[in-house]
Write a protein that holds these residues in place. Sequence first.
Motif, PDB file in Angstrom:
ATOM      1  N   ILE A 305       1.006 -42.406-128.944  1.00 55.03           N
ATOM      2  CA  ILE A 305       0.138 -42.192-127.797  1.00 55.03           C
ATOM      3  C   ILE A 305      -1.012 -42.954-127.854  1.00 55.03           C
ATOM      4  CG2 ILE A 305      -0.752 -40.523-126.189  1.00 55.03           C
ATOM      5  CD1 ILE A 305       1.677 -38.677-126.652  1.00 55.03           C
ATOM      6  N   LYS A 335      -3.415 -37.192-121.775  1.00 55.53           N
ATOM      7  CA  LYS A 335      -3.199 -37.328-123.196  1.00 55.53           C
ATOM      8  C   LYS A 335      -3.836 -35.908-123.823  1.00 55.53           C
ATOM      9  CE  LYS A 335      -6.422 -38.278-125.638  1.00 55.53           C
ATOM     10  NZ  LYS A 335      -7.668 -38.743-126.667  1.00 55.53           N
ATOM     11  N   ILE A 367       3.921 -41.461-121.937  1.00 60.12           N
ATOM     12  CA  ILE A 367       2.594 -41.987-121.491  1.00 60.12           C
ATOM     13  C   ILE A 367       2.509 -42.926-120.534  1.00 60.12           C
ATOM     14  CG2 ILE A 367       2.247 -43.704-123.450  1.00 60.12           C
ATOM     15  CD1 ILE A 367      -0.190 -40.846-122.473  1.00 60.12           C
TER      16      ILE A 367
END
Length: 511
Positions: A305, A335, A367
């Motif tokens: 990520i 996040k 994501i």
Amino acid sequence: MADTDVRHSIAGYYYQMLLATRELFHLLSNSTNTNDYVAVEKGADIRVHTKNDKYVEAKFYKDEYFTRNSTAIRHTIYNFYNDFKENQIDRVNGDEYIFTTNLPISRNDKKFFLDWNQRVIKDWDPYLRYIKQCLMYEHIKHDKIMKARFENFKEALPCNKKEEQSNKFYYKNLEEHLHSNPSKYYYYVDPEILDDSMLRDFISKISFNFPEEKKEKSFSIHKLKTEIIEIMKDDNYNYNLKDHQMVRIYNLILEEFFRTTYSKDNQGITMNKAKEIIDEFEELDLKYLNQQIESQKMEQYIEAIYDYISTYEYELSADNPDLKEEILSYLIECKEQLFEELETHGVESVSKRYLVGSYVSDPYRIIEMLKVMCEASVSKVSNLGEINLRGLDGLNNFSYLGLESYCIKGGGISLKPQSLLVKFAEEVKQRYQYSELSKTNTVIFDSPAYKCKFDMEVLDNTVPDISDTSDENYKLKAMLKSVNYRCNYCLRLDRSCEGCSFKSDLKGGLK
């Protein structure tokens, strides 16, 4: 150079345990003393206790090569030296010290280490000097008296203001000073430092395990697992085992190593204990290892990520600099919430909120979908509000605070919205998510290449079970058909979709 002790990372810690497991199987193949053991301990990472001990330290580096001046190597030499010196008291020293790393040697230092490994040292002076330098660096760091002496040396050394800010300058001057005045080594190093003949013996027991080119952690871990299986195939405890049985055995050994590291009285794993595990492998259960595997998945998710966001930030700087800060602020909030959910509920559970099919371990896809929802937050007439991923009703996994919640879904590969609809329907049925579906109004499928176009009749062929004529089955089909299915194609910054009512409604009317 950035160096990383394997103890300081989850994947590295796992690698360390695999190293210990490999050494234990080597022991099973080559030793007849059932009290011999392998331990994961402080100092040297791995200790193989036999008539002559073996010490193994493993380091992962982020750079492209290692040098003799790498801090981790100096520290390893220091640890090895302390073990070697201690063992001189108890017995004749026949020990072996191994430094293993994922990087090749620098061009300038390659001959130095290759000669060392091949035991073809003709001039001992550079090696003796190097060992003493390693000890000097570590003693100055850890011994208060020697650290004070080093400070006095620095104060007495004339230098300009720029050099005063560099410890490297002072270390180099101290090295040269001690090389010219070897009798003063004892002022900055262990006063009981072994004489040169003993240090030569120490040097001859150290070897370096390095590749020809840089190897990533994943490669090193896979290689170790393969080596363990090959050893097991050749040893006396094979019993014609299949590969999956051998994997189970080495996982049980791994778990026992994890357990020993938590124990105050860490005695490692003896050959007797290892034989017990092998004999009873079908009855034993894995406990701690599953937690470690989950932690490893977490680390991989987090790295992936961060990697995605870093690349996306670069793309925004080039293509949409005016929107960069606003979009990134939303995405970073996503996040942080996602990481908290992963920590609380685990990788698989959270992944299944966002992904359908067998691709439940694709952090990039998750994501990516969250990024699109963040992009939809910009260039709007009305403010969509803060983003929330937690504690939502039904199958919903995304909401703008104060507005409707959504269920965003994707697959590990780019599928057409119609295919995702089929997979979604199958999953809802298989996981008996009827009550959750009743609280879900809008499902947004991930569709980077196709606009949404749904044939709802596909649900007639997907949901019904010919043998199931219950009202429950028809109720599920009705519930699936009542959901508003959309895609995120038109929500992306790089897409222009005139006439998309969903995009217009979501963003409060386009400018």
